[in-house]
Design a protein around this motif. Structure first.
Motif, PDB file in Angstrom:
ATOM      1  N   HIS A 384      29.167 -40.163  58.286  1.00 53.25           N
ATOM      2  CA  HIS A 384      29.157 -39.625  56.928  1.00 53.25           C
ATOM      3  C   HIS A 384      28.167 -38.475  56.766  1.00 53.25           C
ATOM      4  CE1 HIS A 384      29.936 -39.964  52.610  1.00 53.25           C
ATOM      5  NE2 HIS A 384      28.680 -39.623  52.461  1.00 53.25           N
ATOM      6  N   ASP A 385      28.658 -37.373  56.168  1.00 52.88           N
ATOM      7  CA  ASP A 385      27.801 -36.227  55.867  1.00 52.88           C
ATOM      8  C   ASP A 385      27.120 -35.607  57.092  1.00 52.88           C
ATOM      9  OD1 ASP A 385      27.850 -34.997  53.477  1.00 52.88           O
ATOM     10  OD2 ASP A 385      26.469 -36.359  52.469  1.00 52.88           O
ATOM     11  N   THR A 386      27.752 -35.747  58.262  1.00 49.45           N
ATOM     12  CA  THR A 386      27.217 -35.081  59.436  1.00 49.45           C
ATOM     13  C   THR A 386      28.170 -33.952  59.829  1.00 49.45           C
ATOM     14  OG1 THR A 386      28.450 -36.384  61.028  1.00 49.45           O
ATOM     15  CG2 THR A 386      26.330 -37.279  60.328  1.00 49.45           C
ATOM     16  N   TYR A 387      27.802 -33.222  60.877  1.00 49.09           N
ATOM     17  CA  TYR A 387      28.661 -32.157  61.380  1.00 49.09           C
ATOM     18  C   TYR A 387      29.954 -32.685  61.978  1.00 49.09           C
ATOM     19  CZ  TYR A 387      26.606 -27.869  60.132  1.00 49.09           C
ATOM     20  OH  TYR A 387      26.221 -26.805  59.375  1.00 49.09           O
ATOM     21  N   PHE A 388      30.017 -34.011  62.216  1.00 52.92           N
ATOM     22  CA  PHE A 388      31.286 -34.562  62.703  1.00 52.92           C
ATOM     23  C   PHE A 388      32.366 -34.374  61.637  1.00 52.92           C
ATOM     24  CE2 PHE A 388      34.380 -37.864  63.724  1.00 52.92           C
ATOM     25  CZ  PHE A 388      34.529 -37.670  65.089  1.00 52.92           C
ATOM     26  N   VAL A 389      31.977 -34.586  60.376  1.00 57.22           N
ATOM     27  CA  VAL A 389      32.913 -34.378  59.277  1.00 57.22           C
ATOM     28  C   VAL A 389      33.299 -32.898  59.183  1.00 57.22           C
ATOM     29  CG1 VAL A 389      33.249 -34.657  56.796  1.00 57.22           C
ATOM     30  CG2 VAL A 389      31.904 -36.326  58.044  1.00 57.22           C
ATOM     31  N   VAL A 390      32.300 -32.037  59.356  1.00 54.91           N
ATOM     32  CA  VAL A 390      32.558 -30.590  59.312  1.00 54.91           C
ATOM     33  C   VAL A 390      33.554 -30.216  60.410  1.00 54.91           C
ATOM     34  CG1 VAL A 390      31.493 -28.309  59.446  1.00 54.91           C
ATOM     35  CG2 VAL A 390      30.267 -30.189  58.355  1.00 54.91           C
ATOM     36  N   ALA A 391      33.330 -30.758  61.617  1.00 55.33           N
ATOM     37  CA  ALA A 391      34.241 -30.477  62.725  1.00 55.33           C
ATOM     38  C   ALA A 391      35.647 -30.960  62.377  1.00 55.33           C
ATOM     39  CB  ALA A 391      33.751 -31.160  63.999  1.00 55.33           C
ATOM     40  N   HIS A 392      35.736 -32.176  61.835  1.00 57.58           N
ATOM     41  CA  HIS A 392      37.039 -32.754  61.501  1.00 57.58           C
ATOM     42  C   HIS A 392      37.817 -31.863  60.532  1.00 57.58           C
ATOM     43  CE1 HIS A 392      40.103 -35.243  59.674  1.00 57.58           C
ATOM     44  NE2 HIS A 392      39.483 -35.144  58.513  1.00 57.58           N
ATOM     45  N   PHE A 393      37.209 -31.533  59.392  1.00 65.11           N
ATOM     46  CA  PHE A 393      38.040 -30.832  58.405  1.00 65.11           C
ATOM     47  C   PHE A 393      38.241 -29.364  58.753  1.00 65.11           C
ATOM     48  CE2 PHE A 393      33.976 -30.788  55.854  1.00 65.11           C
ATOM     49  CZ  PHE A 393      33.837 -29.423  55.709  1.00 65.11           C
ATOM     50  N   HIS A 394      37.375 -28.809  59.635  1.00 69.72           N
ATOM     51  CA  HIS A 394      37.685 -27.442  60.072  1.00 69.72           C
ATOM     52  C   HIS A 394      38.807 -27.439  61.113  1.00 69.72           C
ATOM     53  CE1 HIS A 394      33.960 -26.258  57.951  1.00 69.72           C
ATOM     54  NE2 HIS A 394      34.633 -25.148  57.764  1.00 69.72           N
ATOM     55  N   TYR A 395      38.906 -28.494  61.898  1.00 73.40           N
ATOM     56  CA  TYR A 395      40.060 -28.560  62.818  1.00 73.40           C
ATOM     57  C   TYR A 395      41.369 -28.629  62.040  1.00 73.40           C
ATOM     58  CZ  TYR A 395      38.467 -28.407  67.582  1.00 73.40           C
ATOM     59  OH  TYR A 395      38.009 -27.946  68.780  1.00 73.40           O
ATOM     60  N   VAL A 396      41.397 -29.421  60.973  1.00 69.57           N
ATOM     61  CA  VAL A 396      42.660 -29.514  60.241  1.00 69.57           C
ATOM     62  C   VAL A 396      42.882 -28.317  59.319  1.00 69.57           C
ATOM     63  CG1 VAL A 396      42.986 -32.000  60.396  1.00 69.57           C
ATOM     64  CG2 VAL A 396      41.649 -31.074  58.516  1.00 69.57           C
ATOM     65  N   LEU A 397      41.804 -27.695  58.849  1.00 69.48           N
ATOM     66  CA  LEU A 397      41.998 -26.584  57.921  1.00 69.48           C
ATOM     67  C   LEU A 397      42.033 -25.219  58.591  1.00 69.48           C
ATOM     68  CD1 LEU A 397      40.030 -27.659  54.741  1.00 69.48           C
ATOM     69  CD2 LEU A 397      42.466 -27.294  54.977  1.00 69.48           C
ATOM     70  N   VAL A 398      41.202 -25.005  59.601  1.00 70.13           N
ATOM     71  CA  VAL A 398      41.210 -23.680  60.241  1.00 70.13           C
ATOM     72  C   VAL A 398      42.273 -23.649  61.339  1.00 70.13           C
ATOM     73  CG1 VAL A 398      39.889 -21.940  61.465  1.00 70.13           C
ATOM     74  CG2 VAL A 398      38.809 -23.283  59.667  1.00 70.13           C
ATOM     75  N   SER A 399      42.099 -24.506  62.351  1.00 74.44           N
ATOM     76  CA  SER A 399      43.116 -24.477  63.405  1.00 74.44           C
ATOM     77  C   SER A 399      44.387 -25.180  62.941  1.00 74.44           C
ATOM     78  CB  SER A 399      42.568 -25.106  64.682  1.00 74.44           C
ATOM     79  OG  SER A 399      42.061 -26.391  64.418  1.00 74.44           O
ATOM     80  N   GLY A 400      44.360 -25.800  61.768  1.00 77.13           N
ATOM     81  CA  GLY A 400      45.572 -26.353  61.177  1.00 77.13           C
ATOM     82  C   GLY A 400      46.155 -25.377  60.173  1.00 77.13           C
TER      83      GLY A 400
END
Lengths: 534, 191
Positions: A384-400
């Motif tokens: 929660h609230d770590t860069y893991f979350v940032v990585a997750h939603f950028h994978y789905v939003l940027v590369s998605g």
């Protein structure tokens, strides 16, 4: 079909009177003009939000405070999120909807062309208001794009009023766009274009539009509550007055989770158009794609509290939201399976749209997997609230989402501009983007798991090397987009190879029956659809 | 051509869609009382009932078990008061009526009004904490430099599930001086 096209062309010649100069764009009710405006606006916002991301990454290149002060850093993270969500991704999809939906269903225009003009033209004002709020004393919004109370109520500056007003305008714009899409799809399909013959891009947008109508008003409600809590002494989110700050999170994520599907469902439609075209096979499992999309949309209303596992929910509620979230992996898996099956034994070629679509399938799946990890309640306490979350939603939003928009741009640019996107530059853009996006976001998983928190301008020394790599990736990715800009500008300047009506051999759909560039008015006489077009 | 079959339907459909937009906007606001009611019934957010409960029936005291209650007091940021409870923890039999005194001191040189708001953790225990009398049912006006001893009388509902052995009652003291001056009542004492 070609005879139909020819009659159109003659028809258009004496119908093509449009105002010139700025008036054409200000007063236009033409779906193609409005689509172009949306796309160009979102491109501009993409660069604005991207510049802010680079400010963030420049500051995080080294531990300690180097370039900006923490308050400005917070404004950057907030504005980057708001601009990318409401200014880049959503308008880009609306632009694609405007351009493509009428042509795909054989309609002459959107159903409500004047409202269409409004829904675009209020958008620049919303962003001028929001961006200019950064010039106010105390700066612009700095509470994260999620504007959690009490950060946005008790502890925010007066620019919050402008933020709320801007969000209201963006919401009205989205709602008008969604109404237009629904009415167009329900009322303006050409004879024979039954629901189950519609291209998947139309289907996914149809479902997205219903999601927009369901949740944008809730967002409007929650920003209104923030406004009245801050200025009119209500206590929706203030415990001192009998309210509850956790209520804010429930309301926000009731909007917020369907919102993330608003930003990905149209991508599914785009990829479902591109993969069959370049695999030269019809889409595998058309009906299951439609049902999977509807299932994802339905489930999106039942998972919001997975953003709030650490707020102290009872075990039963945590389990409910955890299992509901994991259930979404089933219809999503159906989609991935169908795309892969479409490619299976297909005669694949790798033109730029296909490259981006393939990268989408792979990288979006990685983002989906980290999503399932985040759905597991007990481990979410670590993530929660770590860069893991940032990585997750950028994978789905940027590369998605963003990759699918780029795929769509390369796929339909010949139709929009009449010129083929420069293949060499486009491939260079692809390889630069796909490599740098992984340098940018993949290492974030590791610093996240190691405990680096989001939205903080400084970090512990042990994260220094990975952050330096991430920042290098960010600058590479950011500057790679200038290649995309060059390709688009080249097409708009009418340079390069002229496009034929159907430039992609395996492409299916009514949009390829009209000449390239698409004439100002298409399908004044509705085409007759006898067989499914996929 | 398509106008012939589309125009008549459009206005009806737009009306319906706009109605759903209005409905969803209203739904957003309706979620506020719904959430409150839901939390009141389930105790999910740890809020206790802020109105006087009927007294305990002395015959129903469950002497076979003890429940530990921990008291926790805090003042909200920026409120220069002192606020404490006379005991930190207490063991009671379910059904047994007990009084605990809290003390608040206004350390400033001006008259102020405070309001203590309760929260119970785990939230599951919240519906079983029944207060028959509490300072938290009203605002607490305190003159400059004054100290007040404020009682809270309560009992634990004998229906409390066996697995809840310990729970914490936390009070946060908020500054309500301005709101009280404007005549805004925050806690409804009419019940």
């Amino acid at each position: 079909m070609s005879t139909v096209v020819d009659t159109h062309h003659e028809h258009d010649d004496h119908h093509d009177h449009k105002p010139t100069g700025i008036k054409r764009w200000l007063f236009t009710t033409n779906h193609k003009d409005i689509g172009s405006l949306y796309l160009l606006f979102s491109f501009l916002m993409f660069f604005a939000g991207g510049t802010m991301a680079l400010v963030i990454r420049a500051e995080l290149f080294q531990p300690g405070m180097q370039i900006v002060d923490p308050h400005f850093f917070n404004q950057m993270t907030t504005m980057h999120g708001l601009i990318m969500v409401f200014g880049a991704v959503m308008p880009a999809f609306t632009g694609l909807a405007n351009w493509m939906i009428p042509m795909m269903i054989g309609a002459p225009d959107m159903a409500l062309p004047r409202m269409n003009n409004w829904s675009f033209w209020i958008l620049p004002f919303a962003f001028i208001i929001m961006l200019s709020s950064m010039l106010m004393p105390g700066g612009g919004p700095a509470f994260g794009w999620t504007f959690y109370a009490p950060l946005s109520t008790t502890y925010s500056t007066d620019s919050t009023a402008l933020f709320v007003f801007a969000i209201h305008i963006m919401g009205i714009s989205s709602i008008m766009g969604a109404i237009n899409v629904i009415v167009t799809i329900m009322n303006m399909r050409a004879p024979g274009m039954t629901y189950m013959r519609m291209p998947l891009f139309v289907w996914t947008w149809f479902i997205t539009a219903f999601l927009l109508i369901a949740v944008m008003p809730v967002l409007a409600g929650v920003v209104t509550m923030v406004l009245t809590d801050k200025y009119f002494a209500t206590s929706f989110f203030d415990a001192a007055g009998g309210g509850d700050p956790v209520l804010f999170q429930h309301l926000f994520w009731f909007f917020g989770h369907p919102e993330v599907y608003i930003m990905i469902l149209p991508s599914f439609g785009i990829v479902s158009a591109i993969i069959p075209a370049f695999a030269r096979k019809p889409l595998f499992g058309y009906a299951s794609m439609v049902y999977a999309t509807a299932a994802i949309a339905g489930l999106s209303f039942l998972v919001w509290a997975h953003h709030m596992f650490t707020t102290g929910m009872p075990v039963f509620a945590s389990l409910f939201f955890m299992y509901m979230t994991m259930l979404i992996a089933v219809p999503t898996g159906v989609k991935i399976f169908n795309w892969v099956s479409t490619m299976w034994r297909g005669s694949m070629t790798f033109e730029p749209p296909m490259l981006f679509a393939l990268a989408f399938v792979i990288l979006f799946t990685i983002g989906g997997f980290s999503g399932i990890m985040l759905a597991i309640t007990p481990v979410d306490f670590q993530y929660h609230d770590t860069y893991f979350v940032v990585a997750h939603f950028h994978y789905v939003l940027v590369s998605g989402a963003v990759f699918s928009i780029m795929a769509a741009a390369y796929y339909w640019l010949p139709k929009w501009s009449g010129f083929m996107p420069d293949e060499g530059l486009a491939k260079l853009h692809f390889w630069c983007s796909v490599i740098s996006v992984n340098i940018l976001f993949f290492p974030m998983h590791f610093v996240g798991l190691a405990g680096m928190p989001r939205r903080i301008p400084d970090y512990a020394l042990q994260f220094a090397d990975i952050n330096a790599i991430v920042s290098v990736g960010a600058f590479l990715f950011g500057f790679s987009q200038l290649i995309f800009l060059a390709v688009v500008v080249k097409c708009m300047a009418k340079k390069g190879q002229a496009a034929v009506a159907k430039p992609w051999e395996g492409a299916e759909g009514l949009e390829w029956d009209v000449p390239s560039p698409a004439p100002y008015h298409t399908f004044d006489t509705p085409p007759k659809i006898e067989a499914p077009i996929r | 051509m398509s106008e012939q079959h589309s125009k008549p339907d459009n206005s009806k459909m737009i009306t319906r869609l706009l109605a759903s937009v209005v409905l969803m906007f209203a739904f957003g606001f309706a979620l506020v009382p719904l959430y409150e009611k839901f939390c009141e019934v389930t105790g999910f957010n740890g809020r206790t009932n802020n109105s006087a409960a009927a007294g305990s029936d002395g015959n129903l005291v469950d002497t076979t078990r003890l429940v530990t209650i921990e008291f926790h007091t805090r003042v909200n940021r920026g409120l220069p008061w002192e606020f404490s409870s006379e005991v930190r923890r207490l063991q009671v039999h379910p059904g047994e009526t007990t009084t605990v005194n809290f003390t608040a001191t206004n350390r400033t040189g001006r008259d102020m009004t405070g309001q203590a708001l309760p929260s119970v953790a785990p939230g599951e225990a919240a519906p079983y904490l029944l207060k028959t009398e509490c300072f938290c049912f009203q605002n607490q006006p305190l003159a400059a430099g004054d100290t007040a001893v404020m009682p809270m009388q309560f009992y634990v509902d004998p229906d409390i599930p066996n697995h809840i052995r310990t729970f914490t009652l936390s009070y946060m003291m908020y500054d309500m001086t301005e709101a009280a001056a404007q005549g805004r009542v925050v806690v409804d004492t009419s019940e």
